[in-house]
Write an enzyme that holds these catalytic residues in place. Structure first.
Site, PDB file in Angstrom:
ATOM      1  N   ASN A   1      11.395   0.148   1.860  1.00 56.50           N
ATOM      2  CA  ASN A   1      10.325   1.144   1.978  1.00 56.50           C
ATOM      3  C   ASN A   1       9.483   0.963   3.244  1.00 56.50           C
ATOM      4  O   ASN A   1       8.972   1.939   3.784  1.00 56.50           O
ATOM      5  CB  ASN A   1       9.438   1.056   0.732  1.00 56.50           C
ATOM      6  CG  ASN A   1       8.093   1.725   0.931  1.00 56.50           C
ATOM      7  OD1 ASN A   1       7.967   2.952   0.827  1.00 56.50           O
ATOM      8  ND2 ASN A   1       7.063   0.939   1.256  1.00 56.50           N
TER       9      ASN A   1
ATOM     10  N   ARG B   1       0.852  -1.207   0.000  1.00 55.88           N
ATOM     11  CA  ARG B   1       0.000   0.000   0.000  1.00 55.88           C
ATOM     12  C   ARG B   1       0.879   1.246   0.000  1.00 55.88           C
ATOM     13  O   ARG B   1       2.099   1.142   0.065  1.00 55.88           O
ATOM     14  CB  ARG B   1      -0.924  -0.012   1.220  1.00 55.88           C
ATOM     15  CG  ARG B   1      -0.174   0.124   2.517  1.00 55.88           C
ATOM     16  CD  ARG B   1      -1.113   0.185   3.716  1.00 55.88           C
ATOM     17  NE  ARG B   1      -0.420   0.771   4.833  1.00 55.88           N
ATOM     18  CZ  ARG B   1      -0.588   0.415   6.097  1.00 55.88           C
ATOM     19  NH1 ARG B   1      -1.445  -0.532   6.410  1.00 55.88           N
ATOM     20  NH2 ARG B   1       0.082   1.028   7.058  1.00 55.88           N
TER      21      ARG B   1
ATOM     22  N   TYR C   1      10.816   9.331  15.081  1.00 54.89           N
ATOM     23  CA  TYR C   1      10.684   8.988  13.657  1.00 54.89           C
ATOM     24  C   TYR C   1      11.832   9.642  12.866  1.00 54.89           C
ATOM     25  O   TYR C   1      12.503   8.990  12.058  1.00 54.89           O
ATOM     26  CB  TYR C   1       9.316   9.467  13.152  1.00 54.89           C
ATOM     27  CG  TYR C   1       9.099   9.265  11.680  1.00 54.89           C
ATOM     28  CD1 TYR C   1       8.788   8.001  11.170  1.00 54.89           C
ATOM     29  CD2 TYR C   1       9.202  10.332  10.789  1.00 54.89           C
ATOM     30  CE1 TYR C   1       8.585   7.813   9.804  1.00 54.89           C
ATOM     31  CE2 TYR C   1       9.001  10.160   9.430  1.00 54.89           C
ATOM     32  CZ  TYR C   1       8.695   8.896   8.939  1.00 54.89           C
ATOM     33  OH  TYR C   1       8.495   8.721   7.591  1.00 54.89           O
TER      34      TYR C   1
HETATM   35  P1  NAD Z   1       2.073   3.126   4.875  1.00 56.21           P
HETATM   36  O1  NAD Z   1       1.782   3.014   6.337  1.00 56.21           O
HETATM   37  O2  NAD Z   1       0.997   3.519   3.969  1.00 56.21           O
HETATM   38  O3  NAD Z   1       2.712   1.761   4.355  1.00 56.21           O
HETATM   39  C1  NAD Z   1       3.734   1.143   5.096  1.00 56.21           C
HETATM   40  C2  NAD Z   1       4.032  -0.200   4.499  1.00 56.21           C
HETATM   41  O4  NAD Z   1       5.021  -0.822   5.343  1.00 56.21           O
HETATM   42  C3  NAD Z   1       2.826  -1.129   4.451  1.00 56.21           C
HETATM   43  O5  NAD Z   1       2.890  -1.902   3.270  1.00 56.21           O
HETATM   44  C4  NAD Z   1       3.058  -2.030   5.660  1.00 56.21           C
HETATM   45  O6  NAD Z   1       2.497  -3.331   5.497  1.00 56.21           O
HETATM   46  C5  NAD Z   1       4.582  -2.119   5.662  1.00 56.21           C
HETATM   47  N1  NAD Z   1       5.057  -2.531   6.982  1.00 56.21           N
HETATM   48  C6  NAD Z   1       5.010  -1.834   8.135  1.00 56.21           C
HETATM   49  N2  NAD Z   1       5.478  -2.600   9.142  1.00 56.21           N
HETATM   50  C7  NAD Z   1       5.840  -3.790   8.591  1.00 56.21           C
HETATM   51  C8  NAD Z   1       6.365  -4.997   9.098  1.00 56.21           C
HETATM   52  N3  NAD Z   1       6.599  -5.155  10.399  1.00 56.21           N
HETATM   53  N4  NAD Z   1       6.588  -6.032   8.255  1.00 56.21           N
HETATM   54  C9  NAD Z   1       6.330  -5.910   6.923  1.00 56.21           C
HETATM   55  N5  NAD Z   1       5.827  -4.792   6.379  1.00 56.21           N
HETATM   56  C10 NAD Z   1       5.576  -3.749   7.215  1.00 56.21           C
HETATM   57  O7  NAD Z   1       3.318   4.137   4.790  1.00 56.21           O
HETATM   58  P2  NAD Z   1       3.806   5.054   3.573  1.00 56.21           P
HETATM   59  O8  NAD Z   1       3.331   6.432   3.827  1.00 56.21           O
HETATM   60  O9  NAD Z   1       3.553   4.402   2.280  1.00 56.21           O
HETATM   61  O10 NAD Z   1       5.383   5.085   3.866  1.00 56.21           O
HETATM   62  C11 NAD Z   1       6.305   4.259   3.175  1.00 56.21           C
HETATM   63  C12 NAD Z   1       7.714   4.690   3.557  1.00 56.21           C
HETATM   64  O11 NAD Z   1       7.930   6.042   3.188  1.00 56.21           O
HETATM   65  C13 NAD Z   1       7.995   4.610   5.057  1.00 56.21           C
HETATM   66  O12 NAD Z   1       9.314   4.172   5.273  1.00 56.21           O
HETATM   67  C14 NAD Z   1       7.827   6.032   5.506  1.00 56.21           C
HETATM   68  O13 NAD Z   1       8.554   6.306   6.677  1.00 56.21           O
HETATM   69  C15 NAD Z   1       8.353   6.783   4.311  1.00 56.21           C
HETATM   70  N6  NAD Z   1       7.850   8.145   4.202  1.00 56.21           N
HETATM   71  C16 NAD Z   1       6.519   8.391   4.048  1.00 56.21           C
HETATM   72  C17 NAD Z   1       6.086   9.717   3.964  1.00 56.21           C
HETATM   73  C18 NAD Z   1       4.634  10.081   3.776  1.00 56.21           C
HETATM   74  O14 NAD Z   1       4.336  11.273   3.874  1.00 56.21           O
HETATM   75  N7  NAD Z   1       3.749   9.182   3.512  1.00 56.21           N
HETATM   76  C19 NAD Z   1       7.009  10.755   4.038  1.00 56.21           C
HETATM   77  C20 NAD Z   1       8.355  10.461   4.191  1.00 56.21           C
HETATM   78  C21 NAD Z   1       8.760   9.151   4.267  1.00 56.21           C
END
Ligand code: NAD
Length: 244
Positions: free
Chosen positions: A87, A11, A152
């Site tokens: 990711n 996702r 974080y």
């Molecule tokens: P999200 O919560 O929508 O998705 C996170 C994903 O990580 C999911 O697929 C979840 O199943 C997986 N995950 C989490 N814990 C897990 C585990 N223990 N085992 C296996 N899979 C696991 O998050 P997102 O917004 O898509 O973020 C993705 C990445 O980008 C992250 O590392 C986040 O820190 C980084 N990020 C996101 C943003 C943002 O604004 N959305 C900004 C900067 C960085």
């Protein structure tokens, strides 16, 4: 097809990256805890247009002791691993003074320990197989302070420091490692953030808008591609100028 592991590819940003890579000639192996309808649809779409380009392997990355088995199995099932996109990540917003210890530990485990252990096992294969590419999802919270995101931010800054040093260890064997640092992007993760947090980010955006998942996918695709062969140990921010 070149195999690329995308953790958290079920996702949000991971799914946007997985969709992009599966439609541009890679075979994606998405790893996440469980399936969801959005992932099923994406896999069906990929099967229609590029058969065999999108696979899903359920795994909880918190189980760091089982990561070496997982990687061995992936090598057996899919062959040479060309790329790894670290990711998967979690976020808790909260003032440090009030944050329970278990949340601090979980953030460090999922955002730092798991990707480092996974990288360790994947680079062993890449070294034997002649090289590869690694991309870590960091965050602008590594550079810019946001009240409520200190732990974080610490985890995301860790991954940038990790990549910079590891680039010097593995460059000679043909492995590039870089980070992509997104700004605030609408996903399940950011749904839990407060309005105040969102306003902090929007106010700082030079372009007066938020970046999107496809912008992050562009950067990851570039770093995995041949045009980035001389780029390693660095960070691309995808934040509409929030840190400019
Ligand atoms: P999200 O919560 O929508 O998705 C996170 C994903 O990580 C999911 O697929 C979840 O199943 C997986 N995950 C989490 N814990 C897990 C585990 N223990 N085992 C296996 N899979 C696991 O998050 P997102 O917004 O898509 O973020 C993705 C990445 O980008 C992250 O590392 C986040 O820190 C980084 N990020 C996101 C943003 C943002 O604004 N959305 C900004 C900067 C960085």
């Amino acid at each position: 097809m070149r195999n690329v592991i995308v953790t958290g590819g079920s996702r949000g940003l991971g799914l946007a990256i997985a969709r992009r890579l599966s439609s541009t000639g890679y075979r994606v192996i998405a790893i996440a805890r469980k399936q969801n309808p959005e992932l099923t649809t994406a896999m069906q779409d990929a099967e229609g247009s590029n058969p065999g380009s999108f696979h899903f392997v359920p795994f909880d990355l918190a189980e760091t002791d089982n990561i070496s088995c997982l990687v061995r199995q992936l090598r057996k099932d899919y062959g040479v691993i060309y790329g790894l996109v670290n990711n998967a990540g979690i976020s808790f917003e909260g003032l440090l003074a009030l944050m329970p210890a278990h949340q601090i530990e979980q953030l460090v485990r999922i955002n730092v320990v798991s990707p480092i252990v996974l990288t360790k096992h994947v680079i062993r294969l890449m070294m034997a197989d002649g090289g590869g590419r690694i991309v870590n999802l960091a965050s602008i919270a590594a550079f810019t302070g946001y009240s409520g995101l200190s732990v974080y931010g610490a985890t995301k800054a860790s991954m940038i420091g990790f990549s910079r040093s590891l680039a010097r260890e593995i460059g000679r064997v043909g492995i590039n490692i870089n980070s992509v640092a997104p700004g605030f992007i609408e996903t399940d993760m950011t749904k839990t953030l407060s309005d105040d947090m969102r306003q902090q980010v929007e106010r700082r955006s030079a372009l007066r808008r938020l970046a999107e998942g496809k912008d992050v996918a562009n950067a990851v695709e570039f770093l995995l591609g041949d045009n980035a062969r001389n780029i390693t140990g660095t960070v691309i921010t995808v934040d509409a100028g929030s840190t400019a």
